[in-house]
Structures are given as structure tokens and as C-alpha cells.
Design an enzyme around this catalytic site. Structure first.
Site, PDB file in Angstrom:
ATOM      1  N   CYS A  44       0.909  -1.310   0.111  1.00 57.42           N
ATOM      2  CA  CYS A  44       0.013  -0.094  -0.019  1.00 57.42           C
ATOM      3  C   CYS A  44       0.623   1.383   0.002  1.00 57.42           C
ATOM      4  CB  CYS A  44      -0.893   0.056   1.380  1.00 57.42           C
ATOM      5  SG  CYS A  44      -2.087  -1.156   1.236  1.00 57.42           S
ATOM      6  N   VAL A  82       4.937 -21.700  -6.950  1.00 58.58           N
ATOM      7  CA  VAL A  82       4.338 -23.062  -6.585  1.00 58.58           C
ATOM      8  C   VAL A  82       3.264 -23.361  -7.708  1.00 58.58           C
ATOM      9  CG1 VAL A  82       2.481 -24.266  -5.054  1.00 58.58           C
ATOM     10  CG2 VAL A  82       4.335 -23.037  -4.139  1.00 58.58           C
ATOM     11  N   TYR A 427     -15.169  16.077  22.635  1.00 59.86           N
ATOM     12  CA  TYR A 427     -15.637  17.562  21.987  1.00 59.86           C
ATOM     13  C   TYR A 427     -14.659  18.561  22.817  1.00 59.86           C
ATOM     14  CZ  TYR A 427     -17.663  22.324  22.168  1.00 59.86           C
ATOM     15  OH  TYR A 427     -17.567  23.589  22.339  1.00 59.86           O
TER      16      TYR A 427
END
Length: 446
Positions: A44, A82, A427
């Protein structure tokens, strides 16, 4: 001796390997097979090397191959691809790409963590010089070396990778075009929300072509891409990146009896078991249980891969742990904006025939009387009958990340709109309004 074989050396595979190191039997023999040459890197983070926030590709590597070998005693092999698995003999077959030799490895327990491969449309010219995908560090190095001396870049695909690359190229002053066959960018968002991203793209000079299909990649006389044919119209370009999605890297399992979804992803239960004894699967090549949809889904993200790998390794070690599922949370940055989503979009709820309503609200990231406040665009989706919260989308320059995580937590615990409004959220004026904009949206939903 218990023989553990893990196919795949990135997030899921090595998370599992480390759990076996820590929790497994003392006589555990762990063999990991990686098709490429690099273990445990942050896929990412690749666009941010181009953008400039990450200094070098080495910074993306969490643990080197030598660390796994010398510190943890793992037989970590590279360039080992594989090609087949025999569940009856409990053997894995493949090719050592360095030596061009075949190999056979027996196992007592096997984990398939092979991830995904980029999807490139079957078109004339996709093999030309100047045509790229971005999935691995070698992909990134090839792309970076090809940028020098070029100006116009075309990205085919407007999903997560396409938009992150567009941001990176704009930051480096390239001219960028995005071609998307859908009618919008970021199709995981509802059309009314993604308009904010369209406006940002246009302000940054990114050319957007919607509802268009690339039919050919055209070459110059040197054999390098110089144009795309898009629905019979020609667009000149210096470089092309296909970001048109991914597919599970599971073709080698076709004859094994392992239960695959229609797209090739592996069906697993909560313990990461496949339908075949002693074979587990985890990460991007596997499905994830979606708690809102109440069924398996294909959501290839690094967070899921690490969790599933950890759970698979724990269970392979003899302990018991279950995967609790996902709620579809995702986030990305696009120039000035953060775009975040979780749960179901309105169009997803409609596709699933779930009776749903939605409410949109424009608030601010902090108290509205601050001069530096930024707009925050919120959409809540909820069940029409019982008011259960189903999903949310949040887009803004600041504050979208913390809001989406609040909703993701609420979704995980099946909260309804009334309960959501009653949450005790933090807040103080520099951080929020006295009523969080999420709760103001919930009040309007009521």
C-alpha cells in the site's frame, strides 16, 4: 517434527509464520515459498514513494528475508513458484526460478497466502515498453525508471490504486489522464458523494474520461507506447499504468479440489480452514466474512490479510482463534481530500435488496466558528424498518478518518441510529463541534 509450508511471503503468510514461531511446537519446521525476491513489504505504500512521502523502497520492507532465516529459523525461500498441490499426498510442487529446477515439498499443514495479481485487459499492445502495472517493489522500480523524460501519463482505472497514483504523479508535476469504464471515479462510493473527488481532479488539471473502454495500445516506431485507442478515439500518451483491478493468484489450485469462488478467491471458514483437511488460506487470495452482508465477500486489503494470517497461524499452531469478519472499511487520500467509507453504500444496499434510506449532511471538521474549519461531507445509510446503521461515506480535507472509524465500530456492534446519536464522542472546539457531524446526520435520519 511438524512440517508447515506457507505459500506466499507477504502480509498473511508471514503473519502466520510468526505465530507458528511463537506458538507452535518446538519441533516445528516452517518453510515459506515466495515467487518474488522480497518478503514482508508494504504494498500500500508503493505510490507514496513516487509521490515523495516515502524516501526509498527499502523503507517499505518490514523484515528482510535474512531476518526470517537467521533470527526466526524459517526456511524462507525466494524465487520459488508453486504450480500444484496434491492434498492426498500432502505435497507442494513448483519451480525454483533461480535454477530453473522443479521442487517437491511435503507438508503436515499448508497455508495458501498467495495474494492477488493485477488484471490487465487482453488488448493489443499491453506488452509494449512504457506500459505498467503496480503491485510489487520491482514494478515500482521499473515505473520510476521509466518516468524520466516523459510528461503525459494515462492511468486506466479509477479505483484506489489509480487515484493514489494520480495523486502521486500530480505531486511530481506530470500531466495526468484517468480513463474509467464506469461513470465515476471510486465506484465503491455513491455517485453523489464522489462528485467532490471529480471536482478536485478537475481543479488539479486531471483529465477524466468516463464510460470509456481502451481497445488498443498503440506503439511508435521504436516499439514504445505513444497512444491509446479509446472507443475509436486516439489519445496520445508517454506512459500508461493499468490499475484495472486484481484477481486472486490461485490458478494453480484448479485441480486440487480446494473450493474457489467464481473469481478464484478461496472459500474459508472462521478458522481459515479451506474445505480440505490441513489446508488453510488467508489474505487477498481468500474471502472475508462481511458482517453487514452476512456472507463471504472479496475485499483484498492489508488489514484483513494481516488479521487472517495471524488467525491462520494461531490455529495451525494448535490454539483456537476465529476471524470476526469485516464491515467494509476503507480510506484513501486524493490530493486535498480524504475519502473514507464503511459498511454498505446506498447502491450496495439496493443490489442486496435491503430496504434502506440514506441521509446526507454537510458539516465541518471542527467547531463552525473557527476560521480554519473545513467542510465535511457525510452520508449515512440505514435500514428503513429497524433503523440499523448500514454504512457511511465521509469525504473532506480533514476529519474523515476519525469519523469513519467511529461508524465502523458502530457497525461492528450492530448499532441503530438512536444508539449512534447517544455515543459519547470527544468535544473541544479545536477538534469538533458540540454535536459531532456524524450525530447531526443521524438526527436528520430520525
Amino acid at each position: 517434527m511438524t512440517r508447515y509450508v506457507i505459500i506466499g511471503g507477504d502480509a498473511a503468510g508471514m503473519s502466520a509464520a510468526m505465530q507458528i514461531v511463537r506458538r507452535g511446537p518446538d519441533d516445528a519446521k516452517i518453510t515459506t515459498l515466495e515467487r518474488g525476491s522480497i518478503y514482508s513489504y508494504a504494498q500500500c505504500g508503493l505510490p507514496y514513494v513516487i509521490e515523495g512521502s516515502v524516501a526509498a523502497t527499502d523503507d517499505l520492507i518490514a523484515r528482510s528475508t535474512d531476518t526470517f532465516r537467521n533470527k526466526y529459523g524459517i526456511d524462507a525461500r525466494v524465487q520459488h513458484e508453486v504450480t500444484d498441490v496434491n492434498p492426498e499426498k500432502q505435497e507442494v510442487y513448483g519451480t525454483n526460478l533461480q535454477r530453473n529446477e522443479s521442487f517437491t515439498i511435503p507438508y503436515d499443514q499448508l497455508l495458501i497466502a498467495t495474494g492477488v495479481d493485477p488484471v490487465v485487459p487482453s488488448l493489443p499492445g499491453t506488452d509494449l515498453a512504457g506500459v505498467h502495472t503496480l503491485k510489487t517493489i520491482p514494478d515500482l522500480e521499473r515505473l520510476r525508471s521509466d518516468l524520466h523524460g516523459h510528461r503525459e501519463i494515462t492511468i486506466v482505472g479509477g479505483g484506489y490504486v489509480g487515484l493514489e497514483l494520480a495523486e502521486a504523479f500530480v505531486a511530481q508535476n506530470f500531466s495526468v489522464r484517468i480513463i474509467e469504464r464506469n461513470r465515476q471515479l471510486a465506484k465503491m462510493f455513491d455517485a453523489d458523494m464522489v462528485e467532490h473527488l471529480h471536482e478536485e481532479a478537475e481543479q488539479q488539471g486531471i483529465e477524466l474520461l468516463f464510460g470509456k473502454t481502451v481497445t488498443e495500445v498503440e506503439a511508435d516506431d521504436r516499439g514504445r507506447v505513444n497512444a491509446l485507442i479509446v472507443d475509436e478515439e486516439r489519445f496520445s500518451t508517454d506512459l500508461v499504468v493499468f490499475a484495472t483491478g486484481v484477481k486472486p493468484n490461485t490458478s494453480f489450485l484448479q485441480a486440487t479440489g480446494v473450493d474457489l469462488n467464481k473469481n478464484g478467491a478461496i472459500n474459508v471458514d472462521a478458522y481459515m480452514n479451506t474445505n480440505i483437511e490441513n489446508i488453510y488460506a488467508a489474505g487477498d487470495c481468500a474471502l472475508q466474512y462481511h458482517r453487514i452482508k452476512e456472507k463471504n465477500d472479496f475485499l483484498p486489503l492489508g488489514t484483513h490479510a494481516n488479521k487472517q494470517g495471524r488467525i491462520a497461524g494461531t490455529n495451525m499452531s494448535g490454539e483456537t482463534k476465529t476471524f470476526q469478519g469485516v464491515v467494509g472499511t476503507a480510506i484513501f487520500r486524493f490530493i486535498r481530500f480524504t475519502a473514507a467509507r464503511t459498511g454498505l453504500s446506498e447502491k450496495e444496499a439496493d443490489a442486496l435488496a435491503i430496504p434502506a434510506d440514506a441521509v446526507s449532511y454537510k458539516g465541518t471538521d471542527i467547531a463552525g466558528y473557527f476560521t480554519e474549519k473545513k467542510p465535511l461531507h457525510i452520508k449515512l445509510v440505514y435500514h428503513t424498518d429497524n433503523k440499523r446503521l448500514l454504512g457511511a461515506q465521509v469525504i473532506g480535507e480533514s476529519g474523515a478518518d476519525k469519523r469513519i472509524d467511529v461508524v465502523a465500530t458502530a457497525l461492528f456492534h450492530n448499532m441503530n441510529i438512536d444508539e449512534f446519536e447517544d455515543l459519547d464522542l470527544s468535544y473541544a472546539p479545536p477538534y469538533n463541534g458540540v454535536w459531532d457531524p456524524l450525530q447531526q446526520a443521524a438526527r436528520r435520519a430520525k
